[in-house]
Design a protein around this motif. Sequence first.
Motif, PDB file in Angstrom:
ATOM      1  N   PHE A  84       0.740  -1.075   0.008  1.00 51.49           N
ATOM      2  CA  PHE A  84      -0.264  -0.036   0.032  1.00 51.49           C
ATOM      3  C   PHE A  84       0.743   1.239   0.125  1.00 51.49           C
ATOM      4  N   PHE A  85       2.206   1.294   0.124  1.00 47.37           N
ATOM      5  CA  PHE A  85       2.906   2.500  -0.115  1.00 47.37           C
ATOM      6  C   PHE A  85       3.649   2.464  -1.273  1.00 47.37           C
ATOM      7  N   ARG A  86       3.039   3.311  -2.170  1.00 45.80           N
ATOM      8  CA  ARG A  86       3.679   3.014  -3.512  1.00 45.80           C
ATOM      9  C   ARG A  86       4.886   4.147  -4.103  1.00 45.80           C
ATOM     10  N   ALA A  87       5.476   4.960  -2.945  1.00 47.08           N
ATOM     11  CA  ALA A  87       6.423   5.783  -3.157  1.00 47.08           C
ATOM     12  C   ALA A  87       7.731   5.178  -3.390  1.00 47.08           C
ATOM     13  N   GLU A  88       8.472   5.333  -4.307  1.00 49.78           N
ATOM     14  CA  GLU A  88       9.957   4.906  -4.441  1.00 49.78           C
ATOM     15  C   GLU A  88      10.781   5.900  -4.917  1.00 49.78           C
ATOM     16  N   GLY A  89      12.118   5.780  -4.632  1.00 53.38           N
ATOM     17  CA  GLY A  89      13.286   6.752  -4.779  1.00 53.38           C
ATOM     18  C   GLY A  89      13.467   6.626  -6.225  1.00 53.38           C
ATOM     19  N   LEU A  90      14.021   7.866  -6.835  1.00 54.14           N
ATOM     20  CA  LEU A  90      14.037   8.190  -8.221  1.00 54.14           C
ATOM     21  C   LEU A  90      14.912   7.051  -8.941  1.00 54.14           C
ATOM     22  N   ASP A  91      15.547   6.359  -8.248  1.00 56.53           N
ATOM     23  CA  ASP A  91      16.434   5.046  -8.729  1.00 56.53           C
ATOM     24  C   ASP A  91      15.802   3.754  -8.608  1.00 56.53           C
ATOM     25  N   GLY A  92      14.539   4.063  -8.234  1.00 51.89           N
ATOM     26  CA  GLY A  92      13.588   2.856  -8.089  1.00 51.89           C
ATOM     27  C   GLY A  92      13.815   2.230  -6.797  1.00 51.89           C
ATOM     28  N   ALA A  93      14.708   2.495  -5.886  1.00 52.23           N
ATOM     29  CA  ALA A  93      14.587   1.665  -4.405  1.00 52.23           C
ATOM     30  C   ALA A  93      13.293   2.147  -3.665  1.00 52.23           C
ATOM     31  N   ARG A  94      13.143   0.687  -3.026  1.00 56.43           N
ATOM     32  CA  ARG A  94      11.760   0.697  -1.980  1.00 56.43           C
ATOM     33  C   ARG A  94      12.335   1.888  -0.947  1.00 56.43           C
ATOM     34  N   LEU A  95      11.243   2.691  -0.201  1.00 56.59           N
ATOM     35  CA  LEU A  95      11.675   3.497   0.707  1.00 56.59           C
ATOM     36  C   LEU A  95      10.832   3.000   2.071  1.00 56.59           C
ATOM     37  N   ALA A  96      11.455   3.446   3.127  1.00 56.89           N
ATOM     38  CA  ALA A  96      10.959   3.082   4.444  1.00 56.89           C
ATOM     39  C   ALA A  96      10.690   4.293   5.169  1.00 56.89           C
ATOM     40  N   PRO A  97       9.623   4.624   5.316  1.00 56.92           N
ATOM     41  CA  PRO A  97       9.299   6.064   5.821  1.00 56.92           C
ATOM     42  C   PRO A  97       8.992   5.780   7.502  1.00 56.92           C
ATOM     43  N   THR A  98       9.231   6.887   8.095  1.00 53.02           N
ATOM     44  CA  THR A  98       8.547   6.885   9.508  1.00 53.02           C
ATOM     45  C   THR A  98       7.614   7.846   9.706  1.00 53.02           C
ATOM     46  N   SER A  99       6.676   7.807  10.717  1.00 58.70           N
ATOM     47  CA  SER A  99       5.567   8.706  10.557  1.00 58.70           C
ATOM     48  C   SER A  99       5.518   9.172  12.124  1.00 58.70           C
ATOM     49  N   TRP A 100       4.783  10.608  12.022  1.00 59.23           N
ATOM     50  CA  TRP A 100       4.454  11.351  13.266  1.00 59.23           C
ATOM     51  C   TRP A 100       3.086  11.870  13.126  1.00 59.23           C
ATOM     52  N   LEU A 101       2.265  11.922  14.194  1.00 66.31           N
ATOM     53  CA  LEU A 101       0.868  12.552  14.249  1.00 66.31           C
ATOM     54  C   LEU A 101       1.036  13.921  14.715  1.00 66.31           C
ATOM     55  N   HIS A 102       0.448  14.925  14.092  1.00 67.07           N
ATOM     56  CA  HIS A 102       0.380  16.421  14.683  1.00 67.07           C
ATOM     57  C   HIS A 102      -1.006  16.461  15.243  1.00 67.07           C
ATOM     58  N   ARG A 103      -1.979  15.836  14.811  1.00 69.72           N
ATOM     59  CA  ARG A 103      -3.462  16.304  15.533  1.00 69.72           C
ATOM     60  C   ARG A 103      -4.196  15.094  15.414  1.00 69.72           C
ATOM     61  N   LEU A 104      -5.035  15.053  16.452  1.00 70.31           N
ATOM     62  CA  LEU A 104      -6.144  13.998  16.336  1.00 70.31           C
ATOM     63  C   LEU A 104      -7.450  14.410  17.211  1.00 70.31           C
ATOM     64  N   GLU A 105      -8.407  14.283  16.192  1.00 72.22           N
ATOM     65  CA  GLU A 105      -9.723  14.870  16.867  1.00 72.22           C
ATOM     66  C   GLU A 105     -10.735  14.193  16.467  1.00 72.22           C
ATOM     67  N   ARG A 106     -12.064  14.169  17.189  1.00 73.91           N
ATOM     68  CA  ARG A 106     -13.212  13.334  17.002  1.00 73.91           C
ATOM     69  C   ARG A 106     -14.243  14.509  16.735  1.00 73.91           C
ATOM     70  N   ALA A 107     -14.657  14.465  15.453  1.00 74.48           N
ATOM     71  CA  ALA A 107     -15.509  15.309  14.857  1.00 74.48           C
ATOM     72  C   ALA A 107     -16.481  14.846  14.175  1.00 74.48           C
ATOM     73  N   PRO A 108     -17.744  15.633  13.837  1.00 77.03           N
ATOM     74  CA  PRO A 108     -18.556  15.351  12.770  1.00 77.03           C
ATOM     75  C   PRO A 108     -17.657  15.411  11.337  1.00 77.03           C
ATOM     76  N   ALA A 109     -18.263  14.313  10.536  1.00 77.77           N
ATOM     77  CA  ALA A 109     -17.620  14.076   9.347  1.00 77.77           C
ATOM     78  C   ALA A 109     -18.181  15.226   8.346  1.00 77.77           C
ATOM     79  N   THR A 110     -17.024  15.854   7.648  1.00 83.17           N
ATOM     80  CA  THR A 110     -17.575  16.944   6.418  1.00 83.17           C
ATOM     81  C   THR A 110     -18.277  15.984   5.468  1.00 83.17           C
ATOM     82  N   PRO A 111     -18.967  16.751   4.832  1.00 91.51           N
ATOM     83  CA  PRO A 111     -19.781  16.159   3.552  1.00 91.51           C
ATOM     84  C   PRO A 111     -18.794  15.400   2.597  1.00 91.51           C
ATOM     85  N   GLU A 112     -17.686  15.863   2.324  1.00 96.39           N
ATOM     86  CA  GLU A 112     -16.617  15.127   1.479  1.00 96.39           C
ATOM     87  C   GLU A 112     -16.318  13.786   2.063  1.00 96.39           C
ATOM     88  N   GLU A 113     -16.229  13.709   3.653  1.00 96.16           N
ATOM     89  CA  GLU A 113     -15.801  12.462   4.300  1.00 96.16           C
ATOM     90  C   GLU A 113     -16.951  11.498   4.319  1.00 96.16           C
TER      91      GLU A 113
END
Length: 240
Positions: A84-113
Amino acid sequence: MTALARAPLYARAEQDLRARIAAGEWKPGEALPTEGVLAAQLGISQGTLRRALGVLEAQRLIERRQGIGTYVTQATSERALFHFFRAEGLDGARLAPTSWLHRLERAPATPEEARALALTRRARVHRFTRQRFIAGSSPIVEEIALPEALFPGFTLPIGVELSDELYVHYQRHHGITVMRVTEKLSAIAAPEEKAALLGLAPGAPILHIARIAFDVMDRAVERRLSWIETGALRYAIELR
């Protein structure tokens, strides 16, 4: 007569097994009963059962281990990244990202959501912003929405590196297994807020991806918007 009632016997057996896995009768990593037991439960031949299991195996919902048995597939960060992670380096190498969250909220869904997740007008979502880092830089920012009804009590730490891929967390803590995604890609000018997180000037050209993820029962379980700076990576898709 419903479409399922008109379906071949193996297809009905496959749907029955899929629903039982989705309901948690067999947990990720747990063995299914033997083919003889399952065939007897479903009232079908073992040959028909094997055909049903073959469909589930092709979709990576189960895995058959020669001489051992059949197991519900357990999500791992490695599998989630590979599928499910389709980004790769410009040389075709597989990438291994790390992740951080900035914000987490519980809220009414927007019309788009609500449209993307097939929610009712008053449904609520868990919404959070995640930043992904690769080799010290931050080329990906994501805004993710999850239906509160499917993810009760959802939580993740803010401001620290996440230990697991999100799809692993969904399965492990909420019993939600992501089976497939749809994505729409477009080239856009970076919005001011996202440009700041990406270290770009507002209006810089970036890649935008709108993803919807579906679970075992083909329910929409995640809406994800991604903003990607492609100076050092590219988005690779294999079509068959």
